[in-house]
Design a protein around this motif. Structure first.
Motif, PDB file in Angstrom:
ATOM      1  N   GLN A  23      -0.783  -2.387  -3.699  1.00 27.68           N
ATOM      2  CA  GLN A  23      -1.547  -1.277  -3.381  1.00 27.68           C
ATOM      3  C   GLN A  23      -1.399  -0.939  -4.658  1.00 27.68           C
ATOM      4  OE1 GLN A  23      -0.253   2.321  -0.529  1.00 27.68           O
ATOM      5  NE2 GLN A  23       0.619   2.567  -2.015  1.00 27.68           N
ATOM      6  N   TRP A  24      -1.398  -1.313  -5.707  1.00 28.30           N
ATOM      7  CA  TRP A  24      -1.628  -1.213  -6.950  1.00 28.30           C
ATOM      8  C   TRP A  24      -2.236  -1.573  -7.895  1.00 28.30           C
ATOM      9  CZ3 TRP A  24       0.784   2.574  -7.418  1.00 28.30           C
ATOM     10  CH2 TRP A  24       1.807   3.922  -6.575  1.00 28.30           C
ATOM     11  N   ALA A  25      -3.170  -1.128  -8.581  1.00 24.19           N
ATOM     12  CA  ALA A  25      -4.036  -1.569  -9.489  1.00 24.19           C
ATOM     13  C   ALA A  25      -3.425  -1.276 -11.227  1.00 24.19           C
ATOM     14  CB  ALA A  25      -5.344  -1.424  -9.768  1.00 24.19           C
ATOM     15  N   CYS A  32     -10.549  -2.216 -15.747  1.00 25.17           N
ATOM     16  CA  CYS A  32     -10.095  -2.548 -14.547  1.00 25.17           C
ATOM     17  C   CYS A  32      -9.455  -4.029 -15.225  1.00 25.17           C
ATOM     18  CB  CYS A  32     -10.440  -2.423 -12.962  1.00 25.17           C
ATOM     19  SG  CYS A  32      -9.246  -2.512 -11.377  1.00 25.17           S
ATOM     20  N   THR A  35      -6.702  -5.817  -9.117  1.00 21.17           N
ATOM     21  CA  THR A  35      -6.590  -4.791  -8.043  1.00 21.17           C
ATOM     22  C   THR A  35      -5.178  -5.758  -6.726  1.00 21.17           C
ATOM     23  OG1 THR A  35      -7.899  -5.663  -6.839  1.00 21.17           O
ATOM     24  CG2 THR A  35      -8.241  -3.481  -8.589  1.00 21.17           C
ATOM     25  N   ASP A  36      -5.257  -4.833  -5.566  1.00 22.88           N
ATOM     26  CA  ASP A  36      -4.414  -5.055  -5.290  1.00 22.88           C
ATOM     27  C   ASP A  36      -2.521  -5.951  -5.408  1.00 22.88           C
ATOM     28  OD1 ASP A  36      -5.957  -4.578  -3.651  1.00 22.88           O
ATOM     29  OD2 ASP A  36      -7.257  -6.659  -3.277  1.00 22.88           O
ATOM     30  N   ASN A  62      -5.396   1.545  -5.962  1.00 20.84           N
ATOM     31  CA  ASN A  62      -6.017   0.550  -5.841  1.00 20.84           C
ATOM     32  C   ASN A  62      -6.889   1.871  -5.290  1.00 20.84           C
ATOM     33  OD1 ASN A  62      -5.342  -1.677  -6.384  1.00 20.84           O
ATOM     34  ND2 ASN A  62      -4.868  -2.251  -3.802  1.00 20.84           N
ATOM     35  N   ALA A  65      -8.495   3.304  -8.888  1.00 16.86           N
ATOM     36  CA  ALA A  65      -8.978   2.309  -9.738  1.00 16.86           C
ATOM     37  C   ALA A  65     -10.474   2.309  -9.477  1.00 16.86           C
ATOM     38  CB  ALA A  65      -8.868   1.052  -9.771  1.00 16.86           C
ATOM     39  N   HIS A  66     -11.138   1.722  -7.743  1.00 16.39           N
ATOM     40  CA  HIS A  66     -11.999   1.931  -7.583  1.00 16.39           C
ATOM     41  C   HIS A  66     -13.124   3.118  -7.566  1.00 16.39           C
ATOM     42  CE1 HIS A  66     -11.244  -1.812  -5.675  1.00 16.39           C
ATOM     43  NE2 HIS A  66     -10.534  -1.620  -4.957  1.00 16.39           N
TER      44      HIS A  66
END
Length: 84
Positions: A23-25, A32, A35-36, A62, A65-66
């Protein structure tokens, strides 16, 4: 006092499990990078990219980041040459 120890153990278990979830980016000044990732994968990517001279590196969720509007730039794409 006993309840405080129970709460601390629950918090630690939750925190550790979140770090192992993908769950990290990783973000940089370019946007970016990936991710993931697990937090450990993100940490290793930050270390690698810092060694390549990338700046503004940070690990975020994540979700965060989104929310950012910067373009996605894969980590394998080289840095742009510096302006003269």
């Amino acid at each position: 006092m006993r309840n405080a120890g129970i709460l601390a153990r629950r918090f630690l278990k939750t925190t550790v499990s979140e770090l192992t979830e993908k769950q990290w980016a990783v973000l940089s000044e370019r946007g970016c990078e990936a991710t993931d990732l697990t937090h450990e994968e993100a940490r290793r990517l930050v270390h690698k990219l810092a060694g390549e001279g990338r700046h503004g590196l940070c690990i975020v969720s994540n979700e965060a980041a989104h929310r950012l509007s910067g373009p996605a730039v894969p980590a394998h794409v080289p840095n742009l040459p510096k302006r003269a």
